[in-house]
Design an enzyme around this catalytic site. Structure first.
Site, PDB file in Angstrom:
ATOM      1  N   THR A 226       0.848  -1.197   0.000  1.00 54.32           N
ATOM      2  CA  THR A 226       0.000   0.000   0.000  1.00 54.32           C
ATOM      3  C   THR A 226       0.880   1.242   0.000  1.00 54.32           C
ATOM      4  OG1 THR A 226      -0.156  -0.308   2.407  1.00 54.32           O
ATOM      5  CG2 THR A 226      -1.969  -1.119   1.085  1.00 54.32           C
ATOM      6  N   ASN A 245       1.358  -4.975  -6.501  1.00 50.25           N
ATOM      7  CA  ASN A 245       1.444  -6.224  -7.238  1.00 50.25           C
ATOM      8  C   ASN A 245       1.418  -7.440  -6.317  1.00 50.25           C
ATOM      9  OD1 ASN A 245       4.427  -4.912  -7.078  1.00 50.25           O
ATOM     10  ND2 ASN A 245       4.506  -7.100  -6.633  1.00 50.25           N
ATOM     11  N   ASP A 288       4.416  -6.143 -12.516  1.00 49.05           N
ATOM     12  CA  ASP A 288       4.755  -5.130 -11.506  1.00 49.05           C
ATOM     13  C   ASP A 288       3.973  -3.841 -11.707  1.00 49.05           C
ATOM     14  OD1 ASP A 288       6.023  -4.147  -9.242  1.00 49.05           O
ATOM     15  OD2 ASP A 288       7.756  -3.404 -10.332  1.00 49.05           O
ATOM     16  N   ASN A 374       3.142   6.210 -13.034  1.00 49.97           N
ATOM     17  CA  ASN A 374       3.672   5.601 -11.825  1.00 49.97           C
ATOM     18  C   ASN A 374       3.038   6.284 -10.629  1.00 49.97           C
ATOM     19  OD1 ASN A 374       5.899   4.605  -9.819  1.00 49.97           O
ATOM     20  ND2 ASN A 374       6.342   3.530 -11.729  1.00 49.97           N
TER      21      ASN A 374
END
Length: 518
Positions: A226, A245, A288, A374
């Site tokens: 998290t 992931n 990922d 990201n």
């Protein structure tokens, strides 16, 4: 003043001139109603001050190096900026950039990859340390009040998340991909630091959701970190966050199934930690693609019906709009072109293409491991109705190193190739890209968050160390300033003494730009 500020926080109504939490307010929109800096005045925006973080050069006990990088968003309360890097916190005068105090944590290890920022509640500042501690400081002088363990360093967890405070709950997350360990989020009492509840990113054994794992052992070691702060709807009393992931990270043959609750958008009750609903952007992820990007909250219309909405531009290249009360999917669409999904299922979740799973001899996949976006923050502008994402289209060849029945750790990796960067403006009604601004240069270098304002401006960083303001309706560049390095966090804005400031980080430095009233 602080009591009033945090009463407003609890109601979801932050002060218009401060930036008192990671995203500015609980919604995650990264939108400011300030408008003194606007399209008419932007060319008069000038550098007011620079603050360089100097933690010293003592050896670190954990991973990383000694070069400080400000990845976290500073918060601003009552004319003071609070900024963090791993093991360090500073208070800085928000008008001048003058340092007020510096706190240094004596580290016992942990991965020093970065720190996302701090949280404030009344007169206390909270931040996480790489060696798994939540630290509470006196905001006036930086003196430590208490610290509490939030993870086990011996299991290769570490802590990098900016906490948020909801009511009197300090919500913290954890990080770590090196061992096959479960992710979780937990709540601590804001006054004492005592643990109130912990929610693990896996189902309870014996529930239907547990059948998304092949075995109890795989599920209990399954990941789902998290990494990024929550958002919060006070009227529904729900916090929203993404999970990372599953593990092993790349080699997924030992965990067949969709692997709940990894790669999910999660809604929890902040008082009890009880799950309200979930939605999974990346079932059975083997690339990922942490689904921890900010779940952005706003109200709008879908199909002519008013809705309480949540939107996420996910790392896998897909954009989702959900009903945030129920988790019902309303929109699923690509915001960059990808090649890994066969379509979507009845829930609106992408269906992975088996041919794009990592292979011994490689599989060409887009996006790459860094993702179409990201962790840096997106923005939503209620004036344009557009959701903005600093994005990339990048290709990688994904290799499987461990093809055994019970791989551990990563079991594979990717090797990146061509990439291009762009800023995408997404229509939340349809998921279609309204406009796209292509960034020149190396597309893999964009790690800038975004900020939109009522001044009809959208602030971003490009791959070439420029801080840029664009027209949020069209994407046309309006202004830029060259910095000494690429932007490393998301911009913020606040107003003090009639002057509006915009502050952003590049490497080890905070840059304060100001627009003063004559």
């Amino acid at each position: 003043m602080r009591t009033l500020l945090f009463t407003l926080c609890a109601a979801g109504l932050f002060g218009q001139t401060d930036w008192p939490t990671y995203n500015g307010d609980y919604s995650g929109r990264r939108y400011s109603a300030l408008d003194k800096i606007n399209q008419s005045t932007i060319n008069s925006l000038a550098l007011a001050w620079v603050y360089r973080a100097n933690p010293g050069r003592e050896p670190q006990a954990g991973g990383g190096n000694n070069a400080p990088v400000i990845k976290g968003t500073p918060i601003e309360v009552n004319g003071v900026l609070y900024v963090t890097i791993p093991d360090h916190a500073w208070a800085v005068d928000a008008r001048s950039g003058r340092e007020i105090w510096h706190y240094a944590w004596k580290s016992k290890g942990g991965w020093h990859i970065g720190n996302r920022g701090a949280a404030a509640w009344h007169d206390t500042l909270y931040f996480e340390t790489p060696d798994c501690n939540l630290v509470a400081l006196n905001m006036a002088d930086g003196k430590e009040r208490w610290h509490k363990s939030i993870c086990d360093l011996e299991q290769f967890y570490y802590a990098s998340v900016a906490p948020i405070v909801v009511k009197d709950h300090v919500i913290t997350g954890v990080s770590g991909d090196d061992l096959d360990i479960p992710g979780y989020i937990e709540s601590h009492n804001a006054r004492t630091g005592d643990l109130e509840w912990r929610w693990y990113a896996h189902p309870e054994p014996g529930t239907p959701e547990a059948k998304t794992w092949p075995s109890l052992e795989a599920m209990m070691h399954g990941g789902g970190m998290t990494w990024v702060p929550s958002t919060y709807d006070a009227s529904l009393n729900l916090i929203y966050f993404g999970t990372g992931n599953p593990q092993p990270v790349i080699a997924g043959q030992g965990r067949m199934g969709s692997n709940l609750y990894t790669e999910c958008i999660i809604a929890l009750n902040p008082d009890s930690g009880k799950l309200a609903w979930y939605f999974q952007p990346s079932p059975h992820d083997t690339h990922d693609w942490d689904a921890v990007q900010t779940p952005v909250l706003f109200d709008g219309e879908i199909g002519g019906k008013p809705r309480k909405l949540l939107a996420q531009a996910s790392r896998n290249g897909w954009f989702f709009v959900l009903d945030r009360a129920t988790g019902e999917r309303l929109v699923s669409s690509e915001f960059v072109k990808t090649n890994w999904a066969l379509g979507v299922d009845a829930k609106g979740q992408p269906i992975p293409n088996p041919a794009k799973q990592p292979q011994k001899d490689g599989a060409l996949v887009t996006p790459n491991q860094g993702g179409a976006i990201n962790w840096p923050s997106p923005s939503f502008d209620p004036d344009t109705g557009l959701f903005y994402a600093n994005a990339a289209r990048a290709w990688s060849v994904y290799y499987l190193y461990d093809d055994g029945d019970k791989p551990e750790g990563w079991g594979g990796n990717d090797r990146s190739g061509y990439s291009e960067a762009m800023l995408q403006a997404i229509d939340y009604h349809t998921g279609q890209v309204r406009w796209s601004h292509k960034w020149p240069g190396n597309g893999g270098g964009v790690r800038s968050g975004l900020l939109s304002t009522a001044g009809k401006l959208l602030f971003a960083g490009d791959p070439n160390s420029n801080f840029v303001a664009l027209d949020p309706s069209s994407g046309a560049p309006l202004w830029h300033a060259g910095l000494h390095a690429s932007l490393t966090n998301g911009p913020i804005t606040y107003e003090l003494d009639g002057a509006q400031y915009v502050v952003v980080a590049a490497g080890d430095s905070l840059y304060g730009f100001a627009m003063r009233v004559k």
